[in-house]
Scaffold this motif. Sequence first.
Motif, short mmCIF file in Angstrom:
data_model
loop_
_atom_site.label_atom_id
_atom_site.label_comp_id
_atom_site.label_asym_id
_atom_site.label_seq_id
_atom_site.Cartn_x
_atom_site.Cartn_y
_atom_site.Cartn_z
N HIS A 26 -7.10 7.76 -7.36
CA HIS A 26 -6.91 7.61 -5.93
C HIS A 26 -6.25 6.28 -5.59
CE1 HIS A 26 -10.22 10.73 -5.50
NE2 HIS A 26 -9.27 11.19 -4.71
N VAL A 27 -5.42 6.30 -4.56
CA VAL A 27 -4.88 5.08 -3.97
C VAL A 27 -5.29 5.05 -2.50
CG1 VAL A 27 -2.93 4.82 -5.56
CG2 VAL A 27 -2.67 6.24 -3.52
N LEU A 82 -4.69 11.15 -3.35
CA LEU A 82 -4.84 11.51 -4.77
C LEU A 82 -3.47 11.48 -5.45
CD1 LEU A 82 -6.61 12.54 -7.14
CD2 LEU A 82 -6.10 14.87 -6.33
N ARG A 83 -3.38 10.75 -6.55
CA ARG A 83 -2.16 10.71 -7.34
C ARG A 83 -2.42 11.41 -8.68
NH1 ARG A 83 1.15 6.40 -5.38
NH2 ARG A 83 1.50 7.05 -3.22
N ASN A 84 -1.46 12.20 -9.11
CA ASN A 84 -1.58 12.92 -10.38
C ASN A 84 -0.36 12.60 -11.24
OD1 ASN A 84 -1.91 14.69 -12.49
ND2 ASN A 84 -2.34 16.48 -11.22
N LYS A 85 -0.59 11.82 -12.31
CA LYS A 85 0.49 11.40 -13.19
C LYS A 85 0.62 12.30 -14.42
CE LYS A 85 1.85 7.82 -10.81
NZ LYS A 85 3.20 7.75 -10.21
N THR A 128 0.85 -1.20 0.00
CA THR A 128 0.00 0.00 0.00
C THR A 128 0.88 1.24 0.00
OG1 THR A 128 -0.11 -0.09 2.42
CG2 THR A 128 -1.94 -1.08 1.20
N PRO A 129 0.34 2.36 -0.51
CA PRO A 129 -1.00 2.60 -1.05
C PRO A 129 -1.26 1.78 -2.32
CG PRO A 129 0.12 4.68 -0.60
CD PRO A 129 1.15 3.62 -0.52
N ALA A 130 -2.50 1.34 -2.48
CA ALA A 130 -2.85 0.49 -3.62
C ALA A 130 -4.03 1.08 -4.38
CB ALA A 130 -3.20 -0.91 -3.12
N ARG A 131 -4.05 0.82 -5.68
CA ARG A 131 -5.17 1.26 -6.51
C ARG A 131 -6.35 0.30 -6.34
NH1 ARG A 131 -3.33 3.56 -12.34
NH2 ARG A 131 -5.54 4.18 -12.22
N LYS A 138 -16.17 5.38 1.43
CA LYS A 138 -16.90 5.44 2.71
C LYS A 138 -15.99 5.09 3.88
CE LYS A 138 -21.44 4.32 0.74
NZ LYS A 138 -22.53 3.31 0.65
N LEU A 139 -15.14 4.08 3.68
CA LEU A 139 -14.19 3.70 4.74
C LEU A 139 -13.24 4.85 5.04
CD1 LEU A 139 -13.36 0.03 3.68
CD2 LEU A 139 -14.62 0.74 5.73
N SER A 140 -12.87 5.58 4.00
CA SER A 140 -12.00 6.74 4.17
C SER A 140 -12.70 7.83 4.97
CB SER A 140 -11.56 7.28 2.81
OG SER A 140 -10.77 8.44 2.96
#
Length: 395
Positions: A377-378, A366-369, A320-323, A355-357
Amino acid sequence: MPKPRENPLLNFGESVFSNRDALSESYEPDRILERDEEINQYAAALRPIVEGSTPDNIMVYGNTGAGKTAVTRYMIDMMYEACENSGNALSTVFLNCNEMTAFKVVRTLVNELRDEDKDEFPARGLSTRDALDALYEEIDNREGTCILILDEIDHIENIDSLLYDLSRSHSTGNLEHATVGIIGISNDYTFRDILSSKTRGTFAEEELDFTPYTANELEAILRDRAEIAFRDGAITEAAINLCAAIAAQDSGNARQGLDILHAAGKEADKKNDEQVTEVHIRTGKRNVERGNIERRINSLTVQQQHILYTLALLEADGQTPARTKEIYSLYTSVCEQSGLDPLSTTRSVREHLDKLSMQGFADQILRNKGRDGGKYHVYECSMRADIVLEIDLRE
C-alpha cells in the motif's frame, strides 16, 4: 496629564451585518425555499396526524445541509396549526441524538414531556425499560398524538430495540389514550440495514429523500438569507453567486454556503470594508475549510496528528503517494522537532495510516508489482495539505 485610554471596541467602522444570526445554524427562517416538493411529500405523510388517525413513522434522509432539519421544524409548526384547526391534541419533542444511548434518549424524552412541578427521571439507578414505562405514562397522560422527532437517529446506541418497542406501544397495551409516531432524521442512507427484520416490519416508515441543492437553488437560498443578514448594498450579487457556485460544486450544501457568507462578512468587517465581494468569499471559504479541518484533526490522537502532518509535508513536496517506510523516515524527524517520542516500528505507523484512511484523512492505494515486486500500500493526504500544515501539533 496621561492620554485617555482608547477603547478598541469603539473604533470599528459600520458592520456589513444587520443580523448576523440569520446565518447561524440555529436560525429558523420564516419561509423555506426550494423544498416545495419535499414539503408536499412531508404533508402527505403527516396527514393522518391532522385527521386524528394513528400516525405513520417517517424517515427523512439527506446529506448535511440539505434542509432536513429546517423543513422538519417548519412542518412541526404547520402540524400544530393544522391540529388546532381540526381539534386534535398534539405534542412533540425534538431531540438531537448524537452520541446518545437508548436510555439517555428515553430519559430525555420523559423529562421533556413531564410537567415542571414533577421530579425529573433519574440519570442513574433505573433501566431503559423503566424509562420506557415512564415515557408511555407521560404520553398517555397527554392523550391525542405524540410525535418524537429524533435527529441523527442513526447515532443512538441500541436503536433497534428502542424502535421495536416504540412501534409496538399501542398493540402491546403500553398506550391506551394516545398514539405515538416517530420522525427519524439521518444522513445515513443505509440506516435501515442495521435494523433487524422484526424492527423493520413494525417500524414500517415512510421515506423522504432530500437531494443536494443545485447552484440555482443555492443562489435563491443564499440571496434570501443575505437580505436578512447584511445591510442594504453590503454584499455584491457576484459574491452571492460565487458562494452558491462553490457550495454547489463541493456538496450542494446550504449550510456550507451560509458558513462561507458568515466568514466572508467577518473578513470584510475585520478589514473595515464596506461591502462583501468575491475576494472576501474566497477568503471566507478558506477560513471555513481551515476551521473544519482543525476540528477534525483535534479529534485525532497525538501520534495520528504527527503522521497526518508528515503526509501533508510529503504531499506539499510532491512525494506522494508514499510507502510506509518513506513516511516513517520523515515522521521520526517531525516527532523530534516537536519533542514527541516516535512510534518504534513502521508497522505501528502503518496501522495508524490505515485508521487515518478509514476516517477520511488519508487515501490508501494498493500497488501490485507482480511476482517480483509483490503487493503493498501507498498513502497520500486526502485533505488540503497547506491547511493541515498551518495547524499547530499537540505535544
